[in-house]
Design a protein around this motif. Structure first.
Motif, mmCIF file in Angstrom:
data_model
loop_
_atom_site.group_PDB
_atom_site.id
_atom_site.type_symbol
_atom_site.label_atom_id
_atom_site.label_comp_id
_atom_site.label_asym_id
_atom_site.label_seq_id
_atom_site.Cartn_x
_atom_site.Cartn_y
_atom_site.Cartn_z
ATOM 1 N N THR A 158 0.840 -1.202 0.000
ATOM 2 C CA THR A 158 0.000 0.000 0.000
ATOM 3 C C THR A 158 0.870 1.245 0.000
ATOM 4 O O THR A 158 1.957 1.263 0.586
ATOM 5 C CB THR A 158 -0.945 0.078 1.211
ATOM 6 O OG1 THR A 158 -0.199 0.369 2.401
ATOM 7 C CG2 THR A 158 -1.715 -1.222 1.394
ATOM 8 N N THR A 160 -0.084 5.250 0.857
ATOM 9 C CA THR A 160 -1.066 6.267 1.206
ATOM 10 C C THR A 160 -0.534 7.615 0.759
ATOM 11 O O THR A 160 0.603 7.992 1.084
ATOM 12 C CB THR A 160 -1.352 6.280 2.708
ATOM 13 O OG1 THR A 160 -1.858 5.003 3.099
ATOM 14 C CG2 THR A 160 -2.377 7.350 3.068
ATOM 15 N N LEU A 161 -1.341 8.343 0.012
ATOM 16 C CA LEU A 161 -0.930 9.638 -0.533
ATOM 17 C C LEU A 161 -1.198 10.753 0.470
ATOM 18 O O LEU A 161 -1.940 10.578 1.448
ATOM 19 C CB LEU A 161 -1.679 9.901 -1.835
ATOM 20 C CG LEU A 161 -1.536 8.832 -2.927
ATOM 21 C CD1 LEU A 161 -2.361 9.204 -4.144
ATOM 22 C CD2 LEU A 161 -0.062 8.630 -3.303
ATOM 23 N N ASN A 163 -3.055 13.198 0.207
ATOM 24 C CA ASN A 163 -4.475 13.562 0.281
ATOM 25 C C ASN A 163 -5.315 12.530 1.023
ATOM 26 O O ASN A 163 -6.533 12.652 1.100
ATOM 27 C CB ASN A 163 -5.045 13.802 -1.126
ATOM 28 C CG ASN A 163 -5.033 12.544 -1.982
ATOM 29 O OD1 ASN A 163 -4.781 11.436 -1.501
ATOM 30 N ND2 ASN A 163 -5.296 12.707 -3.276
ATOM 31 N N GLY A 164 -4.667 11.477 1.562
ATOM 32 C CA GLY A 164 -5.379 10.468 2.337
ATOM 33 C C GLY A 164 -5.806 9.246 1.552
ATOM 34 O O GLY A 164 -6.253 8.258 2.145
ATOM 35 N N THR A 165 -5.689 9.278 0.238
ATOM 36 C CA THR A 165 -6.045 8.132 -0.592
ATOM 37 C C THR A 165 -5.020 7.016 -0.428
ATOM 38 O O THR A 165 -3.814 7.268 -0.454
ATOM 39 C CB THR A 165 -6.111 8.529 -2.078
ATOM 40 O OG1 THR A 165 -7.080 9.575 -2.242
ATOM 41 C CG2 THR A 165 -6.496 7.342 -2.953
ATOM 42 N N THR A 166 -5.495 5.779 -0.248
ATOM 43 C CA THR A 166 -4.598 4.625 -0.156
ATOM 44 C C THR A 166 -4.752 3.763 -1.398
ATOM 45 O O THR A 166 -5.838 3.305 -1.725
ATOM 46 C CB THR A 166 -4.899 3.781 1.097
ATOM 47 O OG1 THR A 166 -4.637 4.569 2.273
ATOM 48 C CG2 THR A 166 -4.010 2.537 1.140
ATOM 49 N N LEU A 167 -3.642 3.568 -2.102
ATOM 50 C CA LEU A 167 -3.592 2.714 -3.284
ATOM 51 C C LEU A 167 -2.900 1.406 -2.904
ATOM 52 O O LEU A 167 -2.078 1.376 -1.994
ATOM 53 C CB LEU A 167 -2.827 3.411 -4.406
ATOM 54 C CG LEU A 167 -3.314 4.812 -4.792
ATOM 55 C CD1 LEU A 167 -2.367 5.441 -5.815
ATOM 56 C CD2 LEU A 167 -4.729 4.762 -5.346
ATOM 57 N N TYR A 168 -3.226 0.329 -3.615
ATOM 58 C CA TYR A 168 -2.648 -0.965 -3.244
ATOM 59 C C TYR A 168 -2.345 -1.801 -4.484
ATOM 60 O O TYR A 168 -2.868 -1.557 -5.577
ATOM 61 C CB TYR A 168 -3.613 -1.745 -2.341
ATOM 62 C CG TYR A 168 -4.764 -2.382 -3.095
ATOM 63 C CD1 TYR A 168 -4.679 -3.708 -3.538
ATOM 64 C CD2 TYR A 168 -5.921 -1.659 -3.387
ATOM 65 C CE1 TYR A 168 -5.729 -4.291 -4.246
ATOM 66 C CE2 TYR A 168 -6.961 -2.236 -4.091
ATOM 67 C CZ TYR A 168 -6.865 -3.552 -4.516
ATOM 68 O OH TYR A 168 -7.890 -4.122 -5.236
ATOM 69 N N THR A 194 -4.720 -1.002 -7.472
ATOM 70 C CA THR A 194 -4.839 0.367 -7.996
ATOM 71 C C THR A 194 -3.492 1.049 -8.172
ATOM 72 O O THR A 194 -3.434 2.171 -8.671
ATOM 73 C CB THR A 194 -5.710 1.208 -7.053
ATOM 74 O OG1 THR A 194 -5.203 1.104 -5.711
ATOM 75 C CG2 THR A 194 -7.155 0.715 -7.064
ATOM 76 N N THR A 259 2.442 5.466 -11.309
ATOM 77 C CA THR A 259 1.327 5.921 -10.472
ATOM 78 C C THR A 259 1.782 6.941 -9.442
ATOM 79 O O THR A 259 1.116 7.957 -9.211
ATOM 80 C CB THR A 259 0.669 4.726 -9.765
ATOM 81 O OG1 THR A 259 0.348 3.722 -10.731
ATOM 82 C CG2 THR A 259 -0.610 5.148 -9.055
ATOM 83 N N SER A 265 4.573 12.965 -2.818
ATOM 84 C CA SER A 265 3.178 12.505 -2.837
ATOM 85 C C SER A 265 2.880 11.508 -1.729
ATOM 86 O O SER A 265 1.725 11.203 -1.458
ATOM 87 C CB SER A 265 2.850 11.851 -4.188
ATOM 88 O OG SER A 265 3.101 12.708 -5.267
#
Length: 276
Positions: A158, A160-161, A163-168, A194, A259, A265
């Motif tokens: 994972t 985490t950006l 802005n709080g978005t977590t991509l995995y 993602t 990404t 970021s």
């Protein structure tokens, strides 16, 4: 529970200490990590076991080797626990277990969120591990090898950006060889998520581990020693994915390209494994 089934109850500071008492006439044992109490039993029983808060039960040869074992034994909270990847008579390894994501049972092998721990480390540090599981941590390449040597583990990454978005991204097959094999990385099976498959897009599978003092990559210089990298990883020449870069945003490039291109970021990262 009947008195006939209970052989003894006493204080025990660790699961391994409790297990050591389960000798002759002991069918299985119970340990309560909160109370630091141990119980030994002559024969297995089922009545009331699940109703006792904090008590977990083990056969003498089956301590929790990883977080999946803990989940399967009824632990339902993501937290730091002791596991025994080398067996019950070994020193336990403290790890952070994630019981929430994708069915739970994930053992964290890497975690970063504020840059308080430097990942610009030498071969020995990456071999043995550094940091703390409740904070920032690299669990250690020897432990990762032990946990994945059966080649039946998945990897869950994972990022985490800010802005709080977590991509995995999840890889169905993940293992690392031993030190004699230079902790070679193996990735197999499909990847999904993602973030995108940045580890295999640059052919990191099959690469040996490199650190600033041990160059095992295919570049004409030591990728791990480069001023814009400075950290241990499986480099090729050099990378599209690199989660152990300098936390200083200006120096951390391509954490997970395309990404996530820049360290500016990134708010946090994790790498977790689980037996399939």
């Amino acid at each position: 529970m009947s008195n006939e089934e209970l052989v003894g109850q006493h204080d025990a500071h660790s699961l391994s200490e409790c297990a050591a008492t389960c000798q002759k006439d002991c069918g299985f044992f119970g340990y309560n990590p909160t109370l630091k109490k141990c119980r030994t039993h002559k024969k297995a029983f089922t009545s009331g076991m699940s109703d006792e808060n904090g008590w977990r039960y083990y056969f003498p040869e089956s301590p929790p080797s990883d977080c999946k074992d803990l989940r399967d034994n009824g632990y339902d909270k993501s937290d730091v626990y002791d596991i025994y990847p080398y067996g019950i008579k070994s020193i336990p390894v403290k790890v952070h277990c994630n019981i929430d994501i994708m069915g739970g049972g994930w053992t964290a092998i890497q975690k970063r969120f504020n840059g308080s721990v430097s990942f610009d480390r030498n071969w020995t540090d990456y071999k043995n591990g550094f940091g703390k599981p409740e904070q920032e941590v690299w669990i250690g390449n020897d432990v990762i090898d032990q946990l994945t040597k059966e080649n039946t583990s998945s990897l869950y990454v994972t990022i985490t950006l800010q802005n709080g978005t977590t991509l995995y991204e999840m890889y169905d097959g993940f293992s690392v060889s031993n030190e004699a094999g230079e902790y070679q990385l193996f990735l197999a099976g499909p990847a999904s998520g993602t973030l995108g498959d940045s580890m295999r897009s640059h052919d990191l599978s099959g690469m040996s581990f490199s650190t600033p003092d041990r160059d095992n990559d295919k570049a004409g210089y030591n990728c791990a020693f480069d001023s814009n990298k400075r950290g241990g990883w499986w480099f090729n020449a050099c990378h599209d994915a690199f989660l152990n870069g300098q936390w200083s945003p200006a120096r951390w490039s391509y954490p997970w390209s395309p990404t996530v291109q820049y360290g500016t970021s990134v708010k946090g990262t994790t790498m977790m494994i689980r037996r399939n």
